[in-house]
Design a protein around this motif. Structure first.
Motif, short mmCIF file in Angstrom:
data_model
loop_
_atom_site.label_atom_id
_atom_site.label_comp_id
_atom_site.label_asym_id
_atom_site.label_seq_id
_atom_site.Cartn_x
_atom_site.Cartn_y
_atom_site.Cartn_z
N LYS A 1 -23.93 10.68 -8.00
CA LYS A 1 -23.38 9.63 -8.86
C LYS A 1 -23.98 8.27 -8.53
O LYS A 1 -24.30 7.49 -9.44
CB LYS A 1 -21.86 9.59 -8.71
CG LYS A 1 -21.18 8.58 -9.62
CD LYS A 1 -19.66 8.69 -9.54
CE LYS A 1 -18.99 7.74 -10.51
NZ LYS A 1 -17.51 7.91 -10.51
N LYS B 1 -26.72 12.27 -14.11
CA LYS B 1 -25.68 13.05 -14.75
C LYS B 1 -26.21 14.43 -15.09
O LYS B 1 -27.43 14.67 -15.07
CB LYS B 1 -25.21 12.36 -16.04
CG LYS B 1 -24.48 11.05 -15.84
CD LYS B 1 -23.98 10.50 -17.17
CE LYS B 1 -23.21 9.20 -16.96
NZ LYS B 1 -22.67 8.67 -18.24
N TYR C 1 -15.23 12.67 -10.38
CA TYR C 1 -16.60 12.90 -10.80
C TYR C 1 -16.72 13.53 -12.18
O TYR C 1 -17.76 14.10 -12.54
CB TYR C 1 -17.32 13.77 -9.76
CG TYR C 1 -17.41 13.10 -8.41
CD1 TYR C 1 -18.30 12.06 -8.19
CD2 TYR C 1 -16.55 13.47 -7.37
CE1 TYR C 1 -18.35 11.41 -6.96
CE2 TYR C 1 -16.61 12.84 -6.14
CZ TYR C 1 -17.52 11.81 -5.94
OH TYR C 1 -17.58 11.17 -4.72
N LEU D 1 -19.76 12.76 -14.35
CA LEU D 1 -21.09 13.29 -14.01
C LEU D 1 -21.50 14.45 -14.92
O LEU D 1 -22.67 14.81 -14.97
CB LEU D 1 -21.11 13.79 -12.55
CG LEU D 1 -21.03 12.76 -11.44
CD1 LEU D 1 -21.23 13.45 -10.10
CD2 LEU D 1 -22.06 11.67 -11.63
#
Length: 213
Positions: free
Chosen positions: A150, A155, A179, A182
């Motif tokens: 991150k 991503k 997260y 992501l």
């Protein structure tokens, strides 16, 4: 084996004296330390098949960005490829497409070479990324990977997959809430191929080129 590739640059990469070798349009090759803000589809491409092409086309259309095909010359099980093997794999790609060669088989390594990049993956790959057994069952190592990934600005763009007669997407993944951003879904109406990879390899003929923007 094509004679158009720079064997010296490939050898430099194999000797760990280069980070990235970019094979651009018409097989023109160049060396880079990093490439920023890319859209990348990683794979062994042995062989390149229709599923790879259609997935790249869908990501290209969704994000309006050209796709780089990422080929690691370092295999986790088989070690380093040789120059001949690499050139044979490169020969599969249309001259209008771009391929990056690295010695980085892991996404933790790729994110350093390709900051602020979106990596295109299938549901099965995303599932493995989120399983602690691939981090020696260490929750700390697992969360450390997500944190660094991150922080690099990277991503995952995740394509769904038919799994035990059920179409699974990022909604079926156990992503730590911190997260969630992501993992971005590639919509089913943008890409869905239920054919197995083995069958796709058998029909690996007449591959279309990815449209360029």
């Amino acid at each position: 084996m094509s004679s158009h590739y720079s064997k010296s640059l490939i050898t430099k990469l194999l000797n760990n004296n280069a980070q990235i070798v970019l094979c651009g349009q018409n097989n023109k090759m160049s060396e880079h330390d990093t490439l920023d803000n890319c859209l990348i589809l990683s794979g062994a491409f042995n062989p390149l098949h229709l599923g790879h092409i259609k997935l790249a086309e869908a990501a290209n259309k969704l994000l309006n960005k050209n796709v780089l095909f990422d080929l690691s010359v370092m295999n986790a099980d088989k070690g380093l490829m040789n120059v001949s093997e690499i050139c044979s794999l490169l020969d599969q790609f249309d001259p209008s497409l771009k391929v990056v060669l690295t010695r980085k088989p892991l996404f933790s390594q790729k994110s350093v070479c390709f900051p602020n990049t979106t990596f295109i993956v299938g549901y099965d790959t995303a599932l493995r990324i989120l399983q602690k057994k691939y981090y020696d069952n260490s929750l700390k190592d697992f969360l450390n990977f997500l944190y660094k990934f991150k922080k690099s600005g990277c991503k995952f763009l995740v394509a769904g997959r038919l799994w035990d007669n059920e179409y699974l997407t990022i909604k079926n993944l156990n992503i730590p809430p911190k997260y969630n951003d992501l993992f971005v879904e590639l919509p089913e109406n943008a890409f869905r191929i239920d054919t197995s990879s083995s069958l796709l390899r058998k029909i690996n003929q007449g591959l279309p080129s990815i449209s360029k923007n």
